[in-house]
Each structure stands twice: as structure tokens, then as C-alpha cells.
Motif scaffolding. Structure first.
Motif, PDB file in Angstrom:
ATOM      1  N   CYS A 241     -26.796  31.966 -39.093  1.00 29.50           N
ATOM      2  CA  CYS A 241     -27.497  31.362 -40.214  1.00 29.50           C
ATOM      3  C   CYS A 241     -26.706  31.681 -41.474  1.00 29.50           C
ATOM      4  O   CYS A 241     -25.779  32.483 -41.449  1.00 29.50           O
ATOM      5  CB  CYS A 241     -28.931  31.883 -40.318  1.00 29.50           C
ATOM      6  N   THR A 242     -27.088  31.049 -42.554  1.00 29.70           N
ATOM      7  CA  THR A 242     -26.438  31.290 -43.843  1.00 29.70           C
ATOM      8  C   THR A 242     -27.431  32.003 -44.748  1.00 29.70           C
ATOM      9  O   THR A 242     -28.477  31.436 -45.091  1.00 29.70           O
ATOM     10  CB  THR A 242     -25.984  29.966 -44.485  1.00 29.70           C
ATOM     11  N   LEU A 243     -27.102  33.258 -45.117  1.00 29.91           N
ATOM     12  CA  LEU A 243     -27.984  34.025 -45.998  1.00 29.91           C
ATOM     13  C   LEU A 243     -28.254  33.255 -47.274  1.00 29.91           C
ATOM     14  O   LEU A 243     -27.341  32.708 -47.888  1.00 29.91           O
ATOM     15  CB  LEU A 243     -27.380  35.380 -46.335  1.00 29.91           C
ATOM     16  N   GLY A 244     -29.508  33.218 -47.667  1.00 30.52           N
ATOM     17  CA  GLY A 244     -29.908  32.532 -48.884  1.00 30.52           C
ATOM     18  C   GLY A 244     -30.129  31.049 -48.701  1.00 30.52           C
ATOM     19  O   GLY A 244     -30.632  30.380 -49.596  1.00 30.52           O
ATOM     20  N   GLN A 245     -29.774  30.529 -47.537  1.00 28.88           N
ATOM     21  CA  GLN A 245     -29.967  29.104 -47.280  1.00 28.88           C
ATOM     22  C   GLN A 245     -31.028  28.896 -46.200  1.00 28.88           C
ATOM     23  O   GLN A 245     -32.023  28.239 -46.442  1.00 28.88           O
ATOM     24  CB  GLN A 245     -28.651  28.467 -46.861  1.00 28.88           C
ATOM     25  N   ASP A 246     -30.802  29.442 -45.011  1.00 28.25           N
ATOM     26  CA  ASP A 246     -31.775  29.264 -43.938  1.00 28.25           C
ATOM     27  C   ASP A 246     -32.225  30.593 -43.321  1.00 28.25           C
ATOM     28  O   ASP A 246     -32.921  30.617 -42.313  1.00 28.25           O
ATOM     29  CB  ASP A 246     -31.265  28.311 -42.858  1.00 28.25           C
ATOM     30  N   CYS A 247     -31.830  31.698 -43.943  1.00 30.62           N
ATOM     31  CA  CYS A 247     -32.298  33.030 -43.571  1.00 30.62           C
ATOM     32  C   CYS A 247     -32.088  33.962 -44.759  1.00 30.62           C
ATOM     33  O   CYS A 247     -31.439  33.583 -45.728  1.00 30.62           O
ATOM     34  CB  CYS A 247     -31.572  33.554 -42.329  1.00 30.62           C
ATOM     35  N   TYR A 248     -32.643  35.159 -44.678  1.00 28.84           N
ATOM     36  CA  TYR A 248     -32.519  36.127 -45.759  1.00 28.84           C
ATOM     37  C   TYR A 248     -32.740  37.520 -45.180  1.00 28.84           C
ATOM     38  O   TYR A 248     -33.243  37.677 -44.073  1.00 28.84           O
ATOM     39  CB  TYR A 248     -33.528  35.841 -46.887  1.00 28.84           C
ATOM     40  N   ILE A 249     -32.363  38.549 -45.953  1.00 33.12           N
ATOM     41  CA  ILE A 249     -32.641  39.919 -45.543  1.00 33.12           C
ATOM     42  C   ILE A 249     -33.991  40.306 -46.123  1.00 33.12           C
ATOM     43  O   ILE A 249     -34.179  40.312 -47.345  1.00 33.12           O
ATOM     44  CB  ILE A 249     -31.532  40.888 -45.987  1.00 33.12           C
ATOM     45  N   GLN A 250     -34.918  40.616 -45.233  1.00 30.76           N
ATOM     46  CA  GLN A 250     -36.267  41.006 -45.644  1.00 30.76           C
ATOM     47  C   GLN A 250     -36.354  42.495 -45.953  1.00 30.76           C
ATOM     48  O   GLN A 250     -37.002  42.893 -46.905  1.00 30.76           O
ATOM     49  CB  GLN A 250     -37.277  40.650 -44.553  1.00 30.76           C
ATOM     50  N   ASN A 251     -35.720  43.334 -45.110  1.00 28.90           N
ATOM     51  CA  ASN A 251     -35.772  44.786 -45.286  1.00 28.90           C
ATOM     52  C   ASN A 251     -34.426  45.412 -44.956  1.00 28.90           C
ATOM     53  O   ASN A 251     -33.742  44.959 -44.038  1.00 28.90           O
ATOM     54  CB  ASN A 251     -36.823  45.416 -44.356  1.00 28.90           C
ATOM     55  N   TYR A 252     -34.107  46.457 -45.704  1.00 28.43           N
ATOM     56  CA  TYR A 252     -32.924  47.268 -45.448  1.00 28.43           C
ATOM     57  C   TYR A 252     -33.359  48.607 -44.851  1.00 28.43           C
ATOM     58  O   TYR A 252     -34.549  48.898 -44.759  1.00 28.43           O
ATOM     59  CB  TYR A 252     -32.167  47.523 -46.758  1.00 28.43           C
ATOM     60  N   VAL A 253     -32.393  49.450 -44.509  1.00 30.32           N
ATOM     61  CA  VAL A 253     -32.665  50.806 -44.017  1.00 30.32           C
ATOM     62  C   VAL A 253     -33.350  51.610 -45.118  1.00 30.32           C
ATOM     63  O   VAL A 253     -32.951  51.541 -46.283  1.00 30.32           O
ATOM     64  CB  VAL A 253     -31.348  51.506 -43.597  1.00 30.32           C
ATOM     65  N   ASP A 254     -34.383  52.376 -44.746  1.00 31.74           N
ATOM     66  CA  ASP A 254     -35.043  53.273 -45.698  1.00 31.74           C
ATOM     67  C   ASP A 254     -34.153  54.488 -45.915  1.00 31.74           C
ATOM     68  O   ASP A 254     -33.863  55.227 -44.988  1.00 31.74           O
ATOM     69  CB  ASP A 254     -36.411  53.722 -45.174  1.00 31.74           C
ATOM     70  N   ARG A 255     -33.739  54.702 -47.152  1.00 30.84           N
ATOM     71  CA  ARG A 255     -32.835  55.798 -47.496  1.00 30.84           C
ATOM     72  C   ARG A 255     -33.571  57.004 -48.063  1.00 30.84           C
ATOM     73  O   ARG A 255     -32.970  58.024 -48.322  1.00 30.84           O
ATOM     74  CB  ARG A 255     -31.820  55.306 -48.523  1.00 30.84           C
ATOM     75  N   ASP A 256     -34.875  56.902 -48.276  1.00 31.99           N
ATOM     76  CA  ASP A 256     -35.651  58.006 -48.835  1.00 31.99           C
ATOM     77  C   ASP A 256     -35.999  58.981 -47.715  1.00 31.99           C
ATOM     78  O   ASP A 256     -36.663  58.610 -46.755  1.00 31.99           O
ATOM     79  CB  ASP A 256     -36.931  57.457 -49.475  1.00 31.99           C
ATOM     80  N   PRO A 257     -35.571  60.240 -47.817  1.00 34.00           N
ATOM     81  CA  PRO A 257     -35.834  61.196 -46.740  1.00 34.00           C
ATOM     82  C   PRO A 257     -37.289  61.640 -46.654  1.00 34.00           C
ATOM     83  O   PRO A 257     -37.720  62.185 -45.650  1.00 34.00           O
ATOM     84  CB  PRO A 257     -34.930  62.383 -47.086  1.00 34.00           C
ATOM     85  N   GLY A 258     -38.057  61.371 -47.683  1.00 30.32           N
ATOM     86  CA  GLY A 258     -39.458  61.799 -47.705  1.00 30.32           C
ATOM     87  C   GLY A 258     -40.392  60.679 -47.286  1.00 30.32           C
ATOM     88  O   GLY A 258     -39.989  59.732 -46.615  1.00 30.32           O
ATOM     89  N   PRO A 259     -41.620  60.757 -47.762  1.00 26.68           N
ATOM     90  CA  PRO A 259     -42.596  59.751 -47.381  1.00 26.68           C
ATOM     91  C   PRO A 259     -42.457  58.430 -48.144  1.00 26.68           C
ATOM     92  O   PRO A 259     -43.101  57.457 -47.796  1.00 26.68           O
ATOM     93  CB  PRO A 259     -43.936  60.415 -47.706  1.00 26.68           C
ATOM     94  N   GLY A 260     -41.586  58.369 -49.138  1.00 24.99           N
ATOM     95  CA  GLY A 260     -41.392  57.127 -49.891  1.00 24.99           C
ATOM     96  C   GLY A 260     -40.428  56.194 -49.184  1.00 24.99           C
ATOM     97  O   GLY A 260     -40.016  56.435 -48.056  1.00 24.99           O
ATOM     98  N   ALA A 261     -40.051  55.121 -49.876  1.00 29.72           N
ATOM     99  CA  ALA A 261     -39.113  54.148 -49.321  1.00 29.72           C
ATOM    100  C   ALA A 261     -38.150  53.701 -50.406  1.00 29.72           C
ATOM    101  O   ALA A 261     -38.556  53.431 -51.536  1.00 29.72           O
ATOM    102  CB  ALA A 261     -39.861  52.957 -48.753  1.00 29.72           C
ATOM    103  N   ARG A 262     -36.843  53.637 -50.050  1.00 31.22           N
ATOM    104  CA  ARG A 262     -35.811  53.232 -51.002  1.00 31.22           C
ATOM    105  C   ARG A 262     -34.642  52.653 -50.225  1.00 31.22           C
ATOM    106  O   ARG A 262     -34.179  53.251 -49.262  1.00 31.22           O
ATOM    107  CB  ARG A 262     -35.361  54.441 -51.820  1.00 31.22           C
ATOM    108  N   ASP A 263     -34.151  51.491 -50.644  1.00 34.63           N
ATOM    109  CA  ASP A 263     -32.961  50.938 -49.994  1.00 34.63           C
ATOM    110  C   ASP A 263     -31.706  51.516 -50.657  1.00 34.63           C
ATOM    111  O   ASP A 263     -31.799  52.285 -51.615  1.00 34.63           O
ATOM    112  CB  ASP A 263     -32.986  49.405 -49.991  1.00 34.63           C
TER     113      ASP A 263
END
Length: 174
Positions: free
Chosen positions: A5-27
Motif C-alpha cells: 500500500c502507499t502510506l497516506g494514500q490507501d493506508c497509514y500508521i495507526q500506532n508506533y512502539v510504546d517507548r515509555d518504560p512506565g505506565p504511560g505511552a510515548r512514541d
């Protein structure tokens, strides 16, 4: 790109790897395009109709298939069924050598085209994007691991600081 697929045209990235070592979330770019303990990158389709038409999942790198699972229904989790013990749904694990592995999750029921022991080249077809396992929308979840440690492909060094990310929001937030 593990999806045809082509990113931004017919697909997209919804989620990245969570980089927060704690209970939060950060890409990796210090944003919130992830959720707590997310261990991969989600390549989402725009519609369920695309999934039904068939969008190919391809090998991101060459290696040997060491595990597959097929036969899990699409959309079961979204309709309220449990995915306990089968969160990945229909999936494939490829050993890239030297401790590296890729894992492909949520493939479409009945679409996996490789078997354990197969050698695959980068770009080889593996199956179709689906919504099996613990999936709320049609997508491919791709995990990259080295010696069983999750690696963020957008910042493989996994620095403590935020990596500069060159990305545009390419689809809706769900």
C-alpha cells in the motif's frame, strides 16, 4: 514496507512502539501515536472493504519462517469475543538470523501462504491484511525483536530521548 500500500494514500500508521518504560505511552517522536506497552507498528487500512478485496502482507526482510497460526476469524474481538491467548490472531514469525525476528499479526483468516521452515526473501508474499486476534480494525501489526527485546524501527538504538521522526498523520485516529 511490509504491506503493499502507499502510506497516506490507501493506508497509514495507526500506532508506533510504546517507548515509555512506565505506565504511560510515548512514541519515538515524543508523541502519543501509541498506547501503553504496544510492541510494534500498526499499518492500518482505510476501510474494511480494502481488507475484503485483499491487501498483501510482504516480508520486510529475508529469513526463515519459524512459526505460523491461521484459522482465527476476522472481526471476532471487535464484535465482543475474547482473544485471550491468541492476541496476535493469524500470524507469522520469521527468524532473520543473529537474534533478530519479525512477527506479523492480525492477518486475514485463511490467507497465510507460507509454512514453518520456508525461506523467504524480502518482499515475498506472506498473506493478507486482516482483523484477527485482538484487532479493532483491519491492520498489520509488525514487531521487530533482537534477542527477545522489542526494537523500534523508527529509532533502533532506543535512546532515552525522543528521536526525530519524519512522519505525517496519514489517516484518521481510531
Amino acid at each position: 514496507m511490509p504491506v503493499e500500500c502507499t502510506l497516506g494514500q490507501d493506508c497509514y500508521i495507526q500506532n508506533y512502539v510504546d517507548r515509555d518504560p512506565g505506565p504511560g505511552a510515548r512514541d519515538a517522536g515524543c508523541g502519543g501515536l501509541t498506547y501503553d506497552r504496544h510492541k510494534g507498528t500498526d499499518f492500518a487500512l482505510l476501510t474494511e472493504a480494502q481488507m475484503q478485496a485483499g491487501v498483501q502482507v510482504i516480508a520486510a526482510a529475508p529469513g526463515r519462517v519459524i512459526a505460523t497460526r491461521d484459522g482465527e476469524p476476522d472481526g471476532a474481538y471487535a464484535s465482543g469475543q475474547t482473544a485471550a491467548g491468541k492476541e496476535c490472531g493469524n500470524g507469522i514469525v520469521i527468524d532473520l538470523g543473529h537474534g533478530w525476528q519479525t512477527q506479523y499479526c492480525h492477518l486475514r483468516d485463511g490467507s497465510i501462504s507460507v509454512t514453518r521452515g520456508d525461506q523467504v526473501a524480502a518482499g515475498a508474499p506472506l498473506g493478507l491484511v486482516g482483523q484477527s486476534g485482538k484487532a479493532e480494525f483491519p491492520h498489520l501489526h509488525l514487531s521487530l525483536r533482537h534477542d527477545d527485546t522489542v526494537i523500534d524501527p523508527f529509532d533502533p538504538v532506543m535512546q532515552d530521548g525522543c528521536a526525530p521522526m519524519r512522519r505525517k498523520r496519514s489517516g484518521p485516529i481510531r
